[in-house]
Design a protein around this motif. Structure first.
Motif, PDB file in Angstrom:
ATOM      1  N   HIS A 217      46.954 -18.547 -47.812  1.00 60.86           N
ATOM      2  CA  HIS A 217      48.149 -19.214 -48.344  1.00 60.86           C
ATOM      3  C   HIS A 217      49.024 -18.252 -49.156  1.00 60.86           C
ATOM      4  N   ASP A 218      48.399 -17.288 -49.836  1.00 61.06           N
ATOM      5  CA  ASP A 218      49.176 -16.293 -50.578  1.00 61.06           C
ATOM      6  C   ASP A 218      49.989 -15.405 -49.641  1.00 61.06           C
ATOM      7  N   VAL A 219      49.374 -15.009 -48.528  1.00 67.18           N
ATOM      8  CA  VAL A 219      50.012 -14.078 -47.595  1.00 67.18           C
ATOM      9  C   VAL A 219      50.998 -14.787 -46.675  1.00 67.18           C
ATOM     10  N   ALA A 220      50.642 -15.990 -46.219  1.00 60.84           N
ATOM     11  CA  ALA A 220      51.483 -16.719 -45.274  1.00 60.84           C
ATOM     12  C   ALA A 220      51.521 -18.205 -45.649  1.00 60.84           C
ATOM     13  N   PRO A 221      52.285 -18.544 -46.694  1.00 60.29           N
ATOM     14  CA  PRO A 221      52.294 -19.930 -47.189  1.00 60.29           C
ATOM     15  C   PRO A 221      52.838 -20.944 -46.182  1.00 60.29           C
ATOM     16  N   GLU A 222      53.539 -20.467 -45.159  1.00 64.32           N
ATOM     17  CA  GLU A 222      54.111 -21.380 -44.169  1.00 64.32           C
ATOM     18  C   GLU A 222      53.078 -21.885 -43.164  1.00 64.32           C
ATOM     19  N   LEU A 223      51.883 -21.260 -43.130  1.00 61.97           N
ATOM     20  CA  LEU A 223      50.873 -21.638 -42.151  1.00 61.97           C
ATOM     21  C   LEU A 223      50.011 -22.807 -42.625  1.00 61.97           C
ATOM     22  N   THR A 224      49.620 -23.638 -41.673  1.00 62.55           N
ATOM     23  CA  THR A 224      48.593 -24.655 -41.895  1.00 62.55           C
ATOM     24  C   THR A 224      47.269 -23.991 -41.551  1.00 62.55           C
ATOM     25  N   VAL A 225      46.269 -24.149 -42.418  1.00 63.93           N
ATOM     26  CA  VAL A 225      44.975 -23.509 -42.195  1.00 63.93           C
ATOM     27  C   VAL A 225      43.971 -24.542 -41.703  1.00 63.93           C
ATOM     28  N   LEU A 226      43.379 -24.258 -40.551  1.00 63.62           N
ATOM     29  CA  LEU A 226      42.261 -25.046 -40.043  1.00 63.62           C
ATOM     30  C   LEU A 226      41.009 -24.224 -40.305  1.00 63.62           C
ATOM     31  N   ASP A 227      40.136 -24.743 -41.135  1.00 65.72           N
ATOM     32  CA  ASP A 227      38.985 -23.988 -41.622  1.00 65.72           C
ATOM     33  C   ASP A 227      37.716 -24.432 -40.902  1.00 65.72           C
ATOM     34  N   ASP A 228      37.217 -23.572 -40.014  1.00 62.10           N
ATOM     35  CA  ASP A 228      35.969 -23.830 -39.312  1.00 62.10           C
ATOM     36  C   ASP A 228      34.892 -22.845 -39.775  1.00 62.10           C
ATOM     37  N   VAL A 229      35.028 -22.354 -41.008  1.00 60.27           N
ATOM     38  CA  VAL A 229      34.087 -21.394 -41.575  1.00 60.27           C
ATOM     39  C   VAL A 229      32.858 -22.156 -42.077  1.00 60.27           C
ATOM     40  N   LYS A 230      31.689 -21.656 -41.731  1.00 61.18           N
ATOM     41  CA  LYS A 230      30.438 -22.288 -42.147  1.00 61.18           C
ATOM     42  C   LYS A 230      29.837 -21.530 -43.322  1.00 61.18           C
ATOM     43  N   VAL A 231      29.242 -22.276 -44.244  1.00 61.57           N
ATOM     44  CA  VAL A 231      28.561 -21.672 -45.384  1.00 61.57           C
ATOM     45  C   VAL A 231      27.096 -21.484 -44.998  1.00 61.57           C
ATOM     46  N   VAL A 232      26.657 -20.240 -45.003  1.00 60.25           N
ATOM     47  CA  VAL A 232      25.285 -19.892 -44.666  1.00 60.25           C
ATOM     48  C   VAL A 232      24.688 -19.202 -45.890  1.00 60.25           C
TER      49      VAL A 232
END
Length: 84
Positions: A57-72
């Motif tokens: 969001h800091d680098v590209a605030p215009e983008l919507t982020v879809l977060d598929d990152v898993k916590v391992v």
């Protein structure tokens, strides 16, 4: 939306999460399609996962982020390894 090609923006975002001291992540993949960034991969904590989104969001605030990152969770191995 910027006129920057999607692959260049994705590369810029990957570099940002690799170099930002909040994240220093090399193993997270970023794909940009239109005005959406898809994050995928594994991280060690929920805090690191949240920081990834913050950096994007800091680098590209215009983008919507879809977060598929898993916590391992990363910890010391349990028991003894049997080498044969």
């Amino acid at each position: 939306m910027t006129d920057e090609p999607e692959q260049y923006l994705a590369a810029r975002l990957r570099r940002a999460i690799a170099e930002d001291p909040r994240t220093t992540e090399m193993g997270v993949r970023i794909t940009v399609r239109g005005d959406t960034a898809l994050l995928s991969g594994d991280v060690a904590s929920p805090e690191r996962r949240a920081e990834l989104e913050a950096v994007i969001h800091d680098v590209a605030p215009e983008l919507t982020v879809l977060d598929d990152v898993k916590v391992v969770p990363v910890g010391e191995p349990e028991g003894q390894e049997d080498l044969r």
